[in-house]
Design a protein around this motif. Structure first.
Motif, PDB file in Angstrom:
ATOM      1  N   ARG A 218       9.068  14.615  46.362  1.00 38.42           N
ATOM      2  CA  ARG A 218       8.136  14.242  45.294  1.00 38.42           C
ATOM      3  C   ARG A 218       7.424  15.461  44.725  1.00 38.42           C
ATOM      4  O   ARG A 218       7.350  15.644  43.505  1.00 38.42           O
ATOM      5  CB  ARG A 218       7.109  13.254  45.845  1.00 38.42           C
ATOM      6  CG  ARG A 218       6.080  12.819  44.808  1.00 38.42           C
ATOM      7  CD  ARG A 218       4.961  12.017  45.432  1.00 38.42           C
ATOM      8  NE  ARG A 218       3.901  11.800  44.466  1.00 38.42           N
ATOM      9  CZ  ARG A 218       2.622  11.684  44.789  1.00 38.42           C
ATOM     10  NH1 ARG A 218       2.237  11.757  46.053  1.00 38.42           N
ATOM     11  NH2 ARG A 218       1.708  11.483  43.851  1.00 38.42           N
ATOM     12  N   PHE A 219       6.894  16.323  45.582  1.00 39.52           N
ATOM     13  CA  PHE A 219       6.165  17.504  45.097  1.00 39.52           C
ATOM     14  C   PHE A 219       7.099  18.463  44.363  1.00 39.52           C
ATOM     15  O   PHE A 219       6.691  19.109  43.385  1.00 39.52           O
ATOM     16  CB  PHE A 219       5.455  18.207  46.249  1.00 39.52           C
ATOM     17  CG  PHE A 219       4.255  17.450  46.753  1.00 39.52           C
ATOM     18  CD1 PHE A 219       3.253  17.044  45.880  1.00 39.52           C
ATOM     19  CD2 PHE A 219       4.134  17.135  48.084  1.00 39.52           C
ATOM     20  CE1 PHE A 219       2.150  16.336  46.335  1.00 39.52           C
ATOM     21  CE2 PHE A 219       3.032  16.429  48.554  1.00 39.52           C
ATOM     22  CZ  PHE A 219       2.041  16.024  47.674  1.00 39.52           C
ATOM     23  N   ALA A 220       8.348  18.561  44.817  1.00 34.14           N
ATOM     24  CA  ALA A 220       9.310  19.412  44.116  1.00 34.14           C
ATOM     25  C   ALA A 220       9.570  18.883  42.707  1.00 34.14           C
ATOM     26  O   ALA A 220       9.690  19.656  41.743  1.00 34.14           O
ATOM     27  CB  ALA A 220      10.615  19.488  44.904  1.00 34.14           C
ATOM     28  N   ARG A 221       9.658  17.581  42.573  1.00 33.22           N
ATOM     29  CA  ARG A 221       9.876  16.982  41.255  1.00 33.22           C
ATOM     30  C   ARG A 221       8.679  17.202  40.336  1.00 33.22           C
ATOM     31  O   ARG A 221       8.837  17.449  39.139  1.00 33.22           O
ATOM     32  CB  ARG A 221      10.161  15.487  41.401  1.00 33.22           C
ATOM     33  CG  ARG A 221      11.526  15.188  42.013  1.00 33.22           C
ATOM     34  CD  ARG A 221      11.700  13.707  42.260  1.00 33.22           C
ATOM     35  NE  ARG A 221      13.019  13.417  42.836  1.00 33.22           N
ATOM     36  CZ  ARG A 221      13.397  12.245  43.286  1.00 33.22           C
ATOM     37  NH1 ARG A 221      12.537  11.224  43.255  1.00 33.22           N
ATOM     38  NH2 ARG A 221      14.600  12.062  43.785  1.00 33.22           N
ATOM     39  N   ILE A 222       7.485  17.077  40.905  1.00 30.87           N
ATOM     40  CA  ILE A 222       6.280  17.316  40.103  1.00 30.87           C
ATOM     41  C   ILE A 222       6.261  18.755  39.594  1.00 30.87           C
ATOM     42  O   ILE A 222       5.959  19.015  38.417  1.00 30.87           O
ATOM     43  CB  ILE A 222       5.015  17.003  40.931  1.00 30.87           C
ATOM     44  CG1 ILE A 222       4.923  15.499  41.200  1.00 30.87           C
ATOM     45  CG2 ILE A 222       3.761  17.488  40.200  1.00 30.87           C
ATOM     46  CD1 ILE A 222       3.832  15.109  42.173  1.00 30.87           C
ATOM     47  N   GLU A 223       6.590  19.717  40.470  1.00 27.14           N
ATOM     48  CA  GLU A 223       6.611  21.118  40.047  1.00 27.14           C
ATOM     49  C   GLU A 223       7.643  21.341  38.943  1.00 27.14           C
ATOM     50  O   GLU A 223       7.386  22.057  37.975  1.00 27.14           O
ATOM     51  CB  GLU A 223       6.912  22.015  41.253  1.00 27.14           C
ATOM     52  CG  GLU A 223       5.746  22.164  42.207  1.00 27.14           C
ATOM     53  CD  GLU A 223       4.520  22.737  41.515  1.00 27.14           C
ATOM     54  OE1 GLU A 223       4.645  23.770  40.828  1.00 27.14           O
ATOM     55  OE2 GLU A 223       3.436  22.152  41.659  1.00 27.14           O
ATOM     56  N   LYS A 224       8.805  20.706  39.088  1.00 24.45           N
ATOM     57  CA  LYS A 224       9.838  20.855  38.069  1.00 24.45           C
ATOM     58  C   LYS A 224       9.416  20.223  36.754  1.00 24.45           C
ATOM     59  O   LYS A 224       9.702  20.751  35.671  1.00 24.45           O
ATOM     60  CB  LYS A 224      11.136  20.213  38.565  1.00 24.45           C
ATOM     61  CG  LYS A 224      12.336  20.488  37.675  1.00 24.45           C
ATOM     62  CD  LYS A 224      13.611  19.970  38.315  1.00 24.45           C
ATOM     63  CE  LYS A 224      14.825  20.294  37.429  1.00 24.45           C
ATOM     64  NZ  LYS A 224      16.079  19.808  38.049  1.00 24.45           N
ATOM     65  N   ALA A 225       8.703  19.100  36.826  1.00 20.93           N
ATOM     66  CA  ALA A 225       8.280  18.394  35.618  1.00 20.93           C
ATOM     67  C   ALA A 225       7.274  19.196  34.794  1.00 20.93           C
ATOM     68  O   ALA A 225       7.172  19.004  33.576  1.00 20.93           O
ATOM     69  CB  ALA A 225       7.682  17.042  35.993  1.00 20.93           C
ATOM     70  N   LYS A 226       6.552  20.097  35.450  1.00 24.31           N
ATOM     71  CA  LYS A 226       5.553  20.885  34.726  1.00 24.31           C
ATOM     72  C   LYS A 226       6.170  21.718  33.608  1.00 24.31           C
ATOM     73  O   LYS A 226       5.536  21.986  32.591  1.00 24.31           O
ATOM     74  CB  LYS A 226       4.793  21.790  35.701  1.00 24.31           C
ATOM     75  CG  LYS A 226       3.884  21.033  36.647  1.00 24.31           C
ATOM     76  CD  LYS A 226       3.201  21.968  37.632  1.00 24.31           C
ATOM     77  CE  LYS A 226       2.283  21.210  38.589  1.00 24.31           C
ATOM     78  NZ  LYS A 226       1.625  22.107  39.572  1.00 24.31           N
ATOM     79  N   SER A 227       7.415  22.115  33.786  1.00 25.44           N
ATOM     80  CA  SER A 227       8.075  22.943  32.766  1.00 25.44           C
ATOM     81  C   SER A 227       8.919  22.109  31.801  1.00 25.44           C
ATOM     82  O   SER A 227       9.531  22.659  30.879  1.00 25.44           O
ATOM     83  CB  SER A 227       8.955  23.999  33.435  1.00 25.44           C
ATOM     84  OG  SER A 227       9.972  23.378  34.214  1.00 25.44           O
ATOM     85  N   CYS A 228       8.971  20.803  32.004  1.00 27.17           N
ATOM     86  CA  CYS A 228       9.759  19.935  31.121  1.00 27.17           C
ATOM     87  C   CYS A 228       8.988  19.637  29.836  1.00 27.17           C
ATOM     88  O   CYS A 228       7.758  19.565  29.826  1.00 27.17           O
ATOM     89  CB  CYS A 228      10.099  18.620  31.825  1.00 27.17           C
ATOM     90  SG  CYS A 228      11.219  18.807  33.231  1.00 27.17           S
ATOM     91  N   LYS A 229       9.737  19.444  28.757  1.00 26.53           N
ATOM     92  CA  LYS A 229       9.119  19.175  27.456  1.00 26.53           C
ATOM     93  C   LYS A 229       9.352  17.736  26.996  1.00 26.53           C
ATOM     94  O   LYS A 229       8.443  17.104  26.452  1.00 26.53           O
ATOM     95  CB  LYS A 229       9.701  20.143  26.414  1.00 26.53           C
ATOM     96  CG  LYS A 229       9.041  20.059  25.045  1.00 26.53           C
ATOM     97  CD  LYS A 229       7.610  20.560  25.062  1.00 26.53           C
ATOM     98  CE  LYS A 229       7.026  20.588  23.650  1.00 26.53           C
ATOM     99  NZ  LYS A 229       5.619  21.035  23.654  1.00 26.53           N
ATOM    100  N   ASN A 230      10.556  17.198  27.206  1.00 25.15           N
ATOM    101  CA  ASN A 230      10.914  15.881  26.675  1.00 25.15           C
ATOM    102  C   ASN A 230      10.942  14.831  27.795  1.00 25.15           C
ATOM    103  O   ASN A 230      11.760  14.910  28.708  1.00 25.15           O
ATOM    104  CB  ASN A 230      12.277  15.940  25.991  1.00 25.15           C
ATOM    105  CG  ASN A 230      12.254  16.824  24.754  1.00 25.15           C
ATOM    106  OD1 ASN A 230      11.225  16.973  24.100  1.00 25.15           O
ATOM    107  ND2 ASN A 230      13.382  17.428  24.445  1.00 25.15           N
ATOM    108  N   PHE A 231      10.065  13.853  27.687  1.00 28.49           N
ATOM    109  CA  PHE A 231       9.892  12.834  28.710  1.00 28.49           C
ATOM    110  C   PHE A 231      10.311  11.460  28.193  1.00 28.49           C
ATOM    111  O   PHE A 231       9.961  11.066  27.084  1.00 28.49           O
ATOM    112  CB  PHE A 231       8.430  12.751  29.151  1.00 28.49           C
ATOM    113  CG  PHE A 231       7.986  13.888  30.030  1.00 28.49           C
ATOM    114  CD1 PHE A 231       7.724  13.688  31.375  1.00 28.49           C
ATOM    115  CD2 PHE A 231       7.834  15.170  29.507  1.00 28.49           C
ATOM    116  CE1 PHE A 231       7.303  14.739  32.184  1.00 28.49           C
ATOM    117  CE2 PHE A 231       7.421  16.225  30.304  1.00 28.49           C
ATOM    118  CZ  PHE A 231       7.160  16.001  31.657  1.00 28.49           C
ATOM    119  N   GLY A 232      11.060  10.746  29.015  1.00 26.80           N
ATOM    120  CA  GLY A 232      11.369   9.347  28.746  1.00 26.80           C
ATOM    121  C   GLY A 232      10.585   8.462  29.696  1.00 26.80           C
ATOM    122  O   GLY A 232      10.578   8.698  30.906  1.00 26.80           O
ATOM    123  N   ILE A 233       9.915   7.458  29.165  1.00 28.87           N
ATOM    124  CA  ILE A 233       9.100   6.547  29.970  1.00 28.87           C
ATOM    125  C   ILE A 233       9.846   5.229  30.097  1.00 28.87           C
ATOM    126  O   ILE A 233      10.081   4.533  29.105  1.00 28.87           O
ATOM    127  CB  ILE A 233       7.714   6.340  29.340  1.00 28.87           C
ATOM    128  CG1 ILE A 233       7.005   7.690  29.197  1.00 28.87           C
ATOM    129  CG2 ILE A 233       6.879   5.384  30.177  1.00 28.87           C
ATOM    130  CD1 ILE A 233       5.699   7.630  28.442  1.00 28.87           C
TER     131      ILE A 233
END
Length: 310
Positions: A218-233
């Motif tokens: 979970r924490f690894a995914r959160i760290e990776k998400a910090k640099s992501c720009k396009n999010f699908g909800i």
């Protein structure tokens, strides 16, 4: 007789002329016989062949579209969902005696005095026997009525309210079940020990290693998400999974963080349905089971509570 006397009596009392049968994949080997049994008593039956993932997945609109005046939902208990079409639930239970396994592993519970018992619907009848045995051996047992599920001690993949409110009162949670999904779902939400009594393997084990592994992922995914720009909800249109308002708030929160965010609506959520969209990260507001299968999406998948951390 394939359906219980209680269910057959309810169907007769409803005076339904046509009903829609919803049934999980694992029970479909019986569905033709069930439909024949119903039609022999004068009720036309339509078998709905799309996957049925739980009581959250009621096919109210489809039932009305097909002219059905009743839904027979097999395999799950109700979640207090409001529908225009009446629903009768035929629960699927297994009469399992947990005492031989509990006796064998009683020493593993020596350090725990106050124990909360939990399980899934299939094994709910095992909780009474387990509770009586443990109380006879000096334990204090806690069983709590859940918010969405029906029975004390019953959990769903999206409802752990039979356990979490007792966190301060108990020393551990004892999960009597088969498989690890529900037990892991509880383990990642509490700091108290979660112990799994697996009725299929006879094993008794702590979920601590799985909890730690899940937290690292979970924490690894959160760290990776910090640099992501396009999010699908991800939003599901299944009546028991529809969380549109929460998804809209998440979209606004992500946009305030400088992200691009789009709400994606599905009935059944599958990776191939978003191929080519060039998304970098997904936020799941649908069934928690998606978290279990998140590797299939090939991109980062977050839980709703993770958004505040990116």
């Amino acid at each position: 007789m394939l359906l219980s006397d209680k269910t057959l009596k309810k169907i007769r009392h409803s005076k339904a002329k046509k009903l829609l049968i919803q049934i999980p994949e694992g029970l479909k080997t019986r569905v033709l016989d069930i439909a024949s049994e119903l039609e022999a008593m004068g009720t036309e039956a339509i078998i709905y062949c799309e996957p049925c993932f739980g009581a959250c997945d009621l096919r109210d609109n489809e039932a009305r579209m097909l002219g059905c005046d009743l839904i027979l939902h097999i395999g799950h208990s109700g979640m207090n969902l409001k529908t225009k079409t009446p629903v009768i639930y035929e629960e699927y239970r297994t009469d399992f005696n947990p005492l031989p396994i509990l006796r064998r592993h009683l020493g593993r519970l020596k350090q725990y005095k106050n124990i909360c018992l939990v399980t899934s619907l299939q094994y709910i009848s095992a909780l009474e026997k387990a509770g009586q045995f443990l109380e006879a051996n000096g334990k204090r047992i806690y069983l709590k009525k859940p918010k969405s599920a029906r029975y004390p001690g019953q959990v769903l993949g999206c409802d752990y309210s039979a356990a979490l409110p007792l966190e301060k009162d108990v020393d551990c949670f004892l999960f009597i079940c088969s498989g690890r999904f529900h037990a892991l779902g509880l383990a990642v939400k509490t700091n108290k020990p979660v112990l799994l009594l697996d009725i299929e393997t006879g094993r008794f084990e702590s979920m601590e290693n799985e909890r730690e592994r899940a937290e690292r992922i979970r924490f690894a995914r959160i760290e990776k998400a910090k640099s992501c720009k396009n999010f699908g909800i991800l939003v599901s249109t299944k009546p028991g999974q529809l969380n549109l308002r929460q998804a809209e708030r998440a979209k606004s929160m992500l946009e305030k963080k400088g992200k691009n965010a789009w709400i994606l609506a599905f009935d059944e959520i599958k990776p191939e349905k978003i191929m080519g969209m060039k998304l970098e990260c997904l936020v799941n507001f649908a069934c928690p089971r998606i978290w279990e299968d998140s590797e299939l999406f090939k991109i980062t998948v977050l839980n709703p509570e993770d958004i505040k951390k990116i």
